[in-house]
Write a protein that holds these residues in place. Sequence first.
Motif, PDB file in Angstrom:
ATOM      1  N   SER A 120       0.684  -1.147  -0.173  1.00  0.00           N
ATOM      2  CA  SER A 120       0.171   0.047  -0.097  1.00  0.00           C
ATOM      3  C   SER A 120       1.409   1.092  -0.065  1.00  0.00           C
ATOM      4  O   SER A 120       1.751   1.787   0.615  1.00  0.00           O
ATOM      5  CB  SER A 120      -0.875  -0.257   1.429  1.00  0.00           C
ATOM      6  OG  SER A 120      -1.894   0.686   1.277  1.00  0.00           O
ATOM      7  N   TYR A 131      -3.310   2.373  -7.721  1.00  0.00           N
ATOM      8  CA  TYR A 131      -4.130   2.062  -6.334  1.00  0.00           C
ATOM      9  C   TYR A 131      -4.012   1.353  -4.920  1.00  0.00           C
ATOM     10  O   TYR A 131      -2.681   1.997  -4.595  1.00  0.00           O
ATOM     11  CB  TYR A 131      -4.922   1.316  -7.376  1.00  0.00           C
ATOM     12  CG  TYR A 131      -5.996   0.800  -8.074  1.00  0.00           C
ATOM     13  CD1 TYR A 131      -7.203   1.014  -8.953  1.00  0.00           C
ATOM     14  CD2 TYR A 131      -5.260   0.943  -9.360  1.00  0.00           C
ATOM     15  CE1 TYR A 131      -7.409   1.634  -9.596  1.00  0.00           C
ATOM     16  CE2 TYR A 131      -5.338   0.499 -10.854  1.00  0.00           C
ATOM     17  CZ  TYR A 131      -7.179   0.923 -10.430  1.00  0.00           C
ATOM     18  OH  TYR A 131      -6.812   1.268 -11.947  1.00  0.00           O
ATOM     19  N   PRO A 132      -4.809   2.195  -4.065  1.00  0.00           N
ATOM     20  CA  PRO A 132      -4.686   2.200  -3.089  1.00  0.00           C
ATOM     21  C   PRO A 132      -3.422   1.058  -1.928  1.00  0.00           C
ATOM     22  O   PRO A 132      -3.286   1.318  -1.217  1.00  0.00           O
ATOM     23  CB  PRO A 132      -6.136   2.389  -2.052  1.00  0.00           C
ATOM     24  CG  PRO A 132      -6.605   2.568  -2.647  1.00  0.00           C
ATOM     25  CD  PRO A 132      -6.516   2.161  -4.071  1.00  0.00           C
ATOM     26  N   TYR A 153      -7.124  -3.116  -5.659  1.00  0.00           N
ATOM     27  CA  TYR A 153      -7.867  -2.302  -4.802  1.00  0.00           C
ATOM     28  C   TYR A 153      -8.218  -1.339  -4.559  1.00  0.00           C
ATOM     29  O   TYR A 153      -7.569  -0.631  -4.530  1.00  0.00           O
ATOM     30  CB  TYR A 153      -7.903  -3.184  -3.618  1.00  0.00           C
ATOM     31  CG  TYR A 153      -7.556  -4.698  -2.761  1.00  0.00           C
ATOM     32  CD1 TYR A 153      -9.187  -5.054  -2.739  1.00  0.00           C
ATOM     33  CD2 TYR A 153      -6.838  -5.110  -3.381  1.00  0.00           C
ATOM     34  CE1 TYR A 153      -9.248  -6.695  -2.656  1.00  0.00           C
ATOM     35  CE2 TYR A 153      -6.745  -6.843  -3.047  1.00  0.00           C
ATOM     36  CZ  TYR A 153      -8.096  -7.339  -2.695  1.00  0.00           C
ATOM     37  OH  TYR A 153      -7.709  -8.674  -2.760  1.00  0.00           O
ATOM     38  N   LYS A 154      -9.125  -1.092  -5.182  1.00  0.00           N
ATOM     39  CA  LYS A 154     -10.085   0.658  -5.575  1.00  0.00           C
ATOM     40  C   LYS A 154     -10.750   0.668  -3.622  1.00  0.00           C
ATOM     41  O   LYS A 154     -11.258  -0.615  -3.233  1.00  0.00           O
ATOM     42  CB  LYS A 154     -10.780   1.068  -6.116  1.00  0.00           C
ATOM     43  CG  LYS A 154     -11.630   0.603  -6.751  1.00  0.00           C
ATOM     44  CD  LYS A 154     -12.866   1.366  -7.610  1.00  0.00           C
ATOM     45  CE  LYS A 154     -13.942  -0.353  -8.219  1.00  0.00           C
ATOM     46  NZ  LYS A 154     -14.455  -0.007  -9.577  1.00  0.00           N
ATOM     47  N   TYR A 155     -10.986   2.081  -3.279  1.00  0.00           N
ATOM     48  CA  TYR A 155     -11.634   2.137  -1.823  1.00  0.00           C
ATOM     49  C   TYR A 155     -13.173   2.275  -2.462  1.00  0.00           C
ATOM     50  O   TYR A 155     -13.736   2.462  -3.858  1.00  0.00           O
ATOM     51  CB  TYR A 155     -11.431   3.669  -1.590  1.00  0.00           C
ATOM     52  CG  TYR A 155      -9.810   3.617  -1.083  1.00  0.00           C
ATOM     53  CD1 TYR A 155      -9.869   3.054  -0.597  1.00  0.00           C
ATOM     54  CD2 TYR A 155      -9.939   5.189  -1.577  1.00  0.00           C
ATOM     55  CE1 TYR A 155      -8.307   3.257   0.720  1.00  0.00           C
ATOM     56  CE2 TYR A 155      -7.816   5.183  -0.649  1.00  0.00           C
ATOM     57  CZ  TYR A 155      -7.755   4.457   0.385  1.00  0.00           C
ATOM     58  OH  TYR A 155      -6.081   5.171   0.414  1.00  0.00           O
ATOM     59  N   GLN A 255     -12.372  -3.996  -4.202  1.00  0.00           N
ATOM     60  CA  GLN A 255     -12.797  -3.251  -3.234  1.00  0.00           C
ATOM     61  C   GLN A 255     -12.241  -3.117  -2.155  1.00  0.00           C
ATOM     62  O   GLN A 255     -11.873  -4.872  -1.150  1.00  0.00           O
ATOM     63  CB  GLN A 255     -13.598  -2.685  -3.228  1.00  0.00           C
ATOM     64  CG  GLN A 255     -14.731  -2.423  -4.499  1.00  0.00           C
ATOM     65  CD  GLN A 255     -15.966  -2.291  -4.546  1.00  0.00           C
ATOM     66  OE1 GLN A 255     -16.493  -1.028  -3.876  1.00  0.00           O
ATOM     67  NE2 GLN A 255     -17.431  -2.267  -5.360  1.00  0.00           N
ATOM     68  N   SER A 257     -11.829  -1.267   2.023  1.00  0.00           N
ATOM     69  CA  SER A 257     -12.386  -0.592   2.697  1.00  0.00           C
ATOM     70  C   SER A 257     -11.597   1.273   3.014  1.00  0.00           C
ATOM     71  O   SER A 257     -10.487   0.196   3.033  1.00  0.00           O
ATOM     72  CB  SER A 257     -14.063  -0.365   3.423  1.00  0.00           C
ATOM     73  OG  SER A 257     -12.631  -1.092   4.671  1.00  0.00           O
ATOM     74  N   PRO A 258     -11.337   1.879   3.191  1.00  0.00           N
ATOM     75  CA  PRO A 258     -10.417   3.228   3.661  1.00  0.00           C
ATOM     76  C   PRO A 258      -9.647   2.707   5.196  1.00  0.00           C
ATOM     77  O   PRO A 258      -8.377   2.387   4.992  1.00  0.00           O
ATOM     78  CB  PRO A 258     -10.534   4.571   3.618  1.00  0.00           C
ATOM     79  CG  PRO A 258     -11.933   4.478   2.638  1.00  0.00           C
ATOM     80  CD  PRO A 258     -12.790   3.308   2.415  1.00  0.00           C
ATOM     81  N   GLU A 259     -10.584   1.957   5.794  1.00  0.00           N
ATOM     82  CA  GLU A 259     -10.635   1.406   6.416  1.00  0.00           C
ATOM     83  C   GLU A 259      -9.493   0.241   6.971  1.00  0.00           C
ATOM     84  O   GLU A 259      -8.092   0.460   7.973  1.00  0.00           O
ATOM     85  CB  GLU A 259     -11.630   1.004   8.093  1.00  0.00           C
ATOM     86  CG  GLU A 259     -11.848   2.641   9.098  1.00  0.00           C
ATOM     87  CD  GLU A 259     -13.396   3.118   7.190  1.00  0.00           C
ATOM     88  OE1 GLU A 259     -12.955   3.816   7.854  1.00  0.00           O
ATOM     89  OE2 GLU A 259     -13.462   1.721   6.442  1.00  0.00           O
ATOM     90  N   ALA A 261      -7.724  -0.160   3.866  1.00  0.00           N
ATOM     91  CA  ALA A 261      -6.049   0.115   3.406  1.00  0.00           C
ATOM     92  C   ALA A 261      -5.714   0.388   5.130  1.00  0.00           C
ATOM     93  O   ALA A 261      -4.748   0.331   4.572  1.00  0.00           O
ATOM     94  CB  ALA A 261      -6.724   1.186   2.318  1.00  0.00           C
ATOM     95  N   ASN A 262      -5.716   1.248   5.260  1.00  0.00           N
ATOM     96  CA  ASN A 262      -5.114   2.102   6.638  1.00  0.00           C
ATOM     97  C   ASN A 262      -4.631   1.306   7.619  1.00  0.00           C
ATOM     98  O   ASN A 262      -3.530   1.557   8.488  1.00  0.00           O
ATOM     99  CB  ASN A 262      -5.554   3.088   7.643  1.00  0.00           C
ATOM    100  CG  ASN A 262      -6.611   3.910   6.928  1.00  0.00           C
ATOM    101  OD1 ASN A 262      -5.455   4.286   6.033  1.00  0.00           O
ATOM    102  ND2 ASN A 262      -7.570   4.670   6.858  1.00  0.00           N
TER     103      ASN A 262
END
Length: 267
Positions: A120, A131-132, A153-155, A255, A257-259, A261-262
């Motif tokens: 990432s 991509y993220p 993956y995208k958000y 896909q 989620s932002p969470e 990915a974080n």
Amino acid sequence: MATLTYICVLLVLCLCVGQLMAQEGRARFAYDGIINPEKWADLSPQYALCARGTRQSPIDIARHAAVADPDLKPLGSLYNPGSATLIDNGFNVMLKYGEEVGVIVIDGKNYKLQQLHWHSPSEHTIDGVRYPVELHLVHVSEDGNISVVAVLYKYGHADPFLAGMNASDSPWLMLQPAILSSNILVFQPVQLEEKMTSLLKAVKNGNHHANVTAGLVSARALTHHTNKYYRYVGSLTTPPCTEGVTWNILGKVKQISPEQANSLTSL
């Protein structure tokens, strides 16, 4: 980053990549500081290809340059659930299997799934778009050749693989045994997100390169939608940057989620 100059597609492009953590006895490397990618080749003679290689990964996939190859077939994966461990490599998170869990078949050759790991942001780009998150499923054949399946993956909505959802369209993602009675053994979803949290706690407590038992994990659902992919031959994306890796980049962007990915970048 080099732009792909040739591609075989089903929409397929062959891609060689690799992420294998610096093995014991090899020079340390990182993505920032004084041992960043620009310096990798200077860290050890073993890393010379990182600067002098002619087929280095990652690359930018230029879709207009992709050439359809009618001889390329859909990726054939035969994965089974297996015991796995989450490992903090220091520069990414890896899920390593401790037993044989199946193969992917490429050009009639079996490549055994060894481990998977996340990057990432993504290492590869498509038409210049980064991509993220990028997931690599690393496979090795009996004769030592490496093939990697990459998923971008995208958000969006939560990734069911990390969330441990056993939806009807994503069966047998990750399971753990649960005894209902003395004679009945069933399997329940394992939430990798919870395991990631445990790994993060261990790292914050000073246990660098920590590992956490993940339970019984299957990667079967990750390689759905493999009729369209890009293939090319490149290299490992980390030292020693070995060339000759066969890359298979799925055309369908999933896909996350932002969470989620974080959670992959917090370690």
